[in-house]
Every structure is written in C-alpha cells, then in structure tokens.
Design a protein around this motif. Structure first.
Motif, PDB file in Angstrom:
ATOM      1  N   GLY A   5       0.806  -1.208   0.000  1.00 37.84           N
ATOM      2  CA  GLY A   5       0.000   0.000   0.000  1.00 37.84           C
ATOM      3  C   GLY A   5       0.837   1.255   0.000  1.00 37.84           C
ATOM      4  O   GLY A   5       2.009   1.246   0.411  1.00 37.84           O
ATOM      5  N   PHE A   6       0.227   2.330  -0.481  1.00 40.46           N
ATOM      6  CA  PHE A   6       0.903   3.625  -0.547  1.00 40.46           C
ATOM      7  C   PHE A   6      -0.119   4.726  -0.299  1.00 40.46           C
ATOM      8  O   PHE A   6      -1.223   4.681  -0.827  1.00 40.46           O
ATOM      9  CB  PHE A   6       1.550   3.813  -1.921  1.00 40.46           C
ATOM     10  CG  PHE A   6       2.188   5.162  -2.122  1.00 40.46           C
ATOM     11  CD1 PHE A   6       3.417   5.455  -1.539  1.00 40.46           C
ATOM     12  CD2 PHE A   6       1.564   6.138  -2.877  1.00 40.46           C
ATOM     13  CE1 PHE A   6       4.004   6.701  -1.719  1.00 40.46           C
ATOM     14  CE2 PHE A   6       2.142   7.381  -3.066  1.00 40.46           C
ATOM     15  CZ  PHE A   6       3.370   7.661  -2.480  1.00 40.46           C
ATOM     16  N   VAL A  22       4.322   4.143   3.175  1.00 43.02           N
ATOM     17  CA  VAL A  22       4.476   2.877   2.474  1.00 43.02           C
ATOM     18  C   VAL A  22       4.119   1.766   3.454  1.00 43.02           C
ATOM     19  O   VAL A  22       4.640   1.732   4.579  1.00 43.02           O
ATOM     20  CB  VAL A  22       5.924   2.693   1.965  1.00 43.02           C
ATOM     21  CG1 VAL A  22       6.116   1.289   1.401  1.00 43.02           C
ATOM     22  CG2 VAL A  22       6.254   3.738   0.901  1.00 43.02           C
ATOM     23  N   PHE A  23       3.249   0.855   3.034  1.00 42.24           N
ATOM     24  CA  PHE A  23       2.790  -0.225   3.910  1.00 42.24           C
ATOM     25  C   PHE A  23       3.309  -1.567   3.402  1.00 42.24           C
ATOM     26  O   PHE A  23       3.136  -1.907   2.226  1.00 42.24           O
ATOM     27  CB  PHE A  23       1.262  -0.264   3.969  1.00 42.24           C
ATOM     28  CG  PHE A  23       0.653   0.979   4.557  1.00 42.24           C
ATOM     29  CD1 PHE A  23       0.515   1.111   5.929  1.00 42.24           C
ATOM     30  CD2 PHE A  23       0.235   2.013   3.744  1.00 42.24           C
ATOM     31  CE1 PHE A  23      -0.045   2.252   6.478  1.00 42.24           C
ATOM     32  CE2 PHE A  23      -0.324   3.166   4.279  1.00 42.24           C
ATOM     33  CZ  PHE A  23      -0.464   3.293   5.653  1.00 42.24           C
ATOM     34  N   ALA A  42      -3.787 -11.648   5.673  1.00 38.50           N
ATOM     35  CA  ALA A  42      -3.788 -12.149   4.292  1.00 38.50           C
ATOM     36  C   ALA A  42      -3.058 -11.196   3.351  1.00 38.50           C
ATOM     37  O   ALA A  42      -3.630 -10.698   2.381  1.00 38.50           O
ATOM     38  CB  ALA A  42      -5.231 -12.366   3.824  1.00 38.50           C
ATOM     39  N   PRO A  43      -1.777 -10.927   3.610  1.00 42.27           N
ATOM     40  CA  PRO A  43      -1.060 -10.009   2.718  1.00 42.27           C
ATOM     41  C   PRO A  43      -0.988 -10.515   1.281  1.00 42.27           C
ATOM     42  O   PRO A  43      -0.938  -9.718   0.337  1.00 42.27           O
ATOM     43  CB  PRO A  43       0.329  -9.919   3.345  1.00 42.27           C
ATOM     44  CG  PRO A  43       0.465 -11.145   4.188  1.00 42.27           C
ATOM     45  CD  PRO A  43      -0.913 -11.440   4.686  1.00 42.27           C
ATOM     46  N   ILE A  70       7.732   4.112   6.642  1.00 37.78           N
ATOM     47  CA  ILE A  70       7.578   2.711   6.262  1.00 37.78           C
ATOM     48  C   ILE A  70       6.917   1.995   7.424  1.00 37.78           C
ATOM     49  O   ILE A  70       7.460   1.912   8.523  1.00 37.78           O
ATOM     50  CB  ILE A  70       8.939   2.072   5.933  1.00 37.78           C
ATOM     51  CG1 ILE A  70       9.638   2.860   4.818  1.00 37.78           C
ATOM     52  CG2 ILE A  70       8.749   0.623   5.507  1.00 37.78           C
ATOM     53  CD1 ILE A  70      11.040   2.372   4.503  1.00 37.78           C
ATOM     54  N   SER A  71       5.711   1.478   7.167  1.00 33.34           N
ATOM     55  CA  SER A  71       4.896   0.894   8.222  1.00 33.34           C
ATOM     56  C   SER A  71       4.375  -0.459   7.765  1.00 33.34           C
ATOM     57  O   SER A  71       4.862  -1.029   6.801  1.00 33.34           O
ATOM     58  CB  SER A  71       3.757   1.870   8.572  1.00 33.34           C
ATOM     59  OG  SER A  71       3.076   1.465   9.728  1.00 33.34           O
ATOM     60  N   GLY A  72       3.384  -0.982   8.462  1.00 34.12           N
ATOM     61  CA  GLY A  72       2.884  -2.299   8.102  1.00 34.12           C
ATOM     62  C   GLY A  72       1.554  -2.604   8.737  1.00 34.12           C
ATOM     63  O   GLY A  72       0.821  -1.677   9.064  1.00 34.12           O
ATOM     64  N   GLY A  73       1.360  -3.919   8.980  1.00 37.93           N
ATOM     65  CA  GLY A  73       2.302  -5.010   9.026  1.00 37.93           C
ATOM     66  C   GLY A  73       3.566  -4.696   9.843  1.00 37.93           C
ATOM     67  O   GLY A  73       3.593  -3.774  10.641  1.00 37.93           O
ATOM     68  N   GLU A  74       4.582  -5.489   9.589  1.00 35.27           N
ATOM     69  CA  GLU A  74       5.858  -5.297  10.265  1.00 35.27           C
ATOM     70  C   GLU A  74       6.988  -5.214   9.238  1.00 35.27           C
ATOM     71  O   GLU A  74       7.389  -6.225   8.649  1.00 35.27           O
ATOM     72  CB  GLU A  74       6.115  -6.451  11.246  1.00 35.27           C
ATOM     73  CG  GLU A  74       7.468  -6.406  11.929  1.00 35.27           C
ATOM     74  CD  GLU A  74       7.807  -5.043  12.514  1.00 35.27           C
ATOM     75  OE1 GLU A  74       8.946  -4.576  12.310  1.00 35.27           O
ATOM     76  OE2 GLU A  74       6.914  -4.441  13.172  1.00 35.27           O
TER      77      GLU A  74
END
Length: 231
Positions: A5-6, A22-23, A42-43, A70-74
């Motif tokens: 993702g962005f 940014v994911f 479910a990436p 920069i993120s997430g998730g991890e």
C-alpha cells in the motif's frame, strides 16, 4: 510479502513533517486491536506495489513532502527493507521506520547503515505478556534488545503505547517505564475500538481520559516527557 500500500500525503505520521506512507505486508504478531487486518492476516490477497512506480511517485512528490514512513504489518520482516530505505534516502527524503521491535537484528542493521532518520517503536504491553498478542508463544526479550539499541543510538525515536483496556494496566506501565528509563519521551495513545481485527475488541470501551492521565503520571516517574495522544 511485499509492499502492499501507498498513501501520498500524511501530516500525522512523521512528527513535524509532511510524509508519504508505504505499507508492507506480513507481521509476526496478530494483535487483536490491530487496525490493518488484511496486511497481517492475508497479505498475499493484496497486490504488490512495484518499486519502480513507487520511486517515480516519490520523485514527483519531493517538492512538497519531507520524507517517507515505512509501516505495516511489520517492515522488519521485509527482505528488501534496507534497499527500500536506501532508495528513499537517495531521493533526498527522510525515512521513518515503524516497528514492533521483535527483530532487533534488523533494527541494528538499519541504525548501523544510517538508513533511518526516525524510528517509532510500539510497546504494546509488558514484554512478558506478548503471547497474548499472537496465536503462538512470543519471546519478549527481543523487544528489550530493540529498546536498548534505540536508547544507545542518536536516532530520533518515538516510543509509544496504545492503552488497550485489559492489555495495558498499571502494572504494565511500571514494567514499560522501567524498560524506558533514559528515553527522551513516551507517547500514551488512546485505544480506538472501531476498526479492531478482533470483533470482540470492537465492543471494548476505551479508558476514560482520567485513567490515561493517571497512567501518564505513573509513566513520568520513569520518563520525564510523557505525552497523551487521541484523548
């Protein structure tokens, strides 16, 4: 896993800066209060965001953004993390890394290479309770290692704790406070139930503001600058 993702512009996620987000998909926790369930569960169901268009987008935004979160998730699970961060730095942009701190080896590498201008570390509860945040046992000692790394390093750092009722209690504030002694600041965030991954947590009411003020008073015994967010 990969970049999933962005978001072009954020005024909230990089303190004092205008940033793109940014994911990255995948996580080594499954926190019931997580607000990004697709990235965690479910990436593989989400399309990858190719690097070339991403860097082209960032080039076009350089005139009005300061950096990239920069993120997430991890993100520390992403094999291409260092290359991604280096590519962003090569564009003349600042980089902030959001992490849960369970991969101190990756955090150490990022710091050694000078790839992060800021690191945000989520302290979710006492390290000994991290098994409550996942479907399998979790060793909390890597979290302690990451905190120690960041306390020794000169990189700008935000330590933050979302005060989820039941998961963050007075005893946890004392444990985390002891761990954070020497930190410049600590952010206590209000819990927002509406988007939680676990349906049961959507029914949990957040702590009243007075509780968070009390937690902040306790936290200031260990870290002089304690801020409340979302209250």
């Amino acid at each position: 896993m990969g970049i999933k993702g962005f978001q072009g512009t954020s005024l909230l996620d990089f303190p004092g800066r205008i940033a793109s987000l940014v994911f990255v998909g995948g996580c080594n926790l499954s926190c019931p209060f997580c607000h990004n369930p697709a990235l965690v569960k479910a990436p593989e169901s989400l399309p990858d965001y190719p690097l070339e268009p991403l860097f082209e987008e960032l080039k076009q935004r350089r005139s009005f953004i300061d950096g990239v979160v920069i993120s997430g998730g991890e993100p520390t699970l992403y094999p291409g993390l260092s290359d991604l961060m280096r590519g962003i730095k090569d564009l003349g942009l600042l980089v902030k890394l959001d992490t849960n701190g369970l991969r101190p080896d990756v955090v150490a590498g990022v710091l050694e290479q000078g790839l992060a201008d800021m690191v945000a570390l989520d302290l979710k509860t006492s390290p000994e309770r991290y098994g409550e945040l996942h479907c399998a046992p979790v060793d909390g000692s890597p979290l302690r290692e990451s905190v120690a790394l960041l306390l020794r390093d000169s990189v700008a750092c935000e330590f933050r704790t979302t005060c989820v009722p039941g998961l963050v209690q007075e005893a946890d504030i004392h444990v985390l406070g002891t761990l954070l002694q020497g930190a410049g600041s600590w952010v206590l965030q209000q819990f927002v139930p509406h988007y939680c991954m676990d349906d049961g947590y959507r029914a949990i009411g957040p702590y009243p503001a007075s509780f968070l003020e009390h937690f902040a008073e306790l936290a200031r015994r260990y870290v002089p600058c304690v801020m409340l967010r979302g209250v």
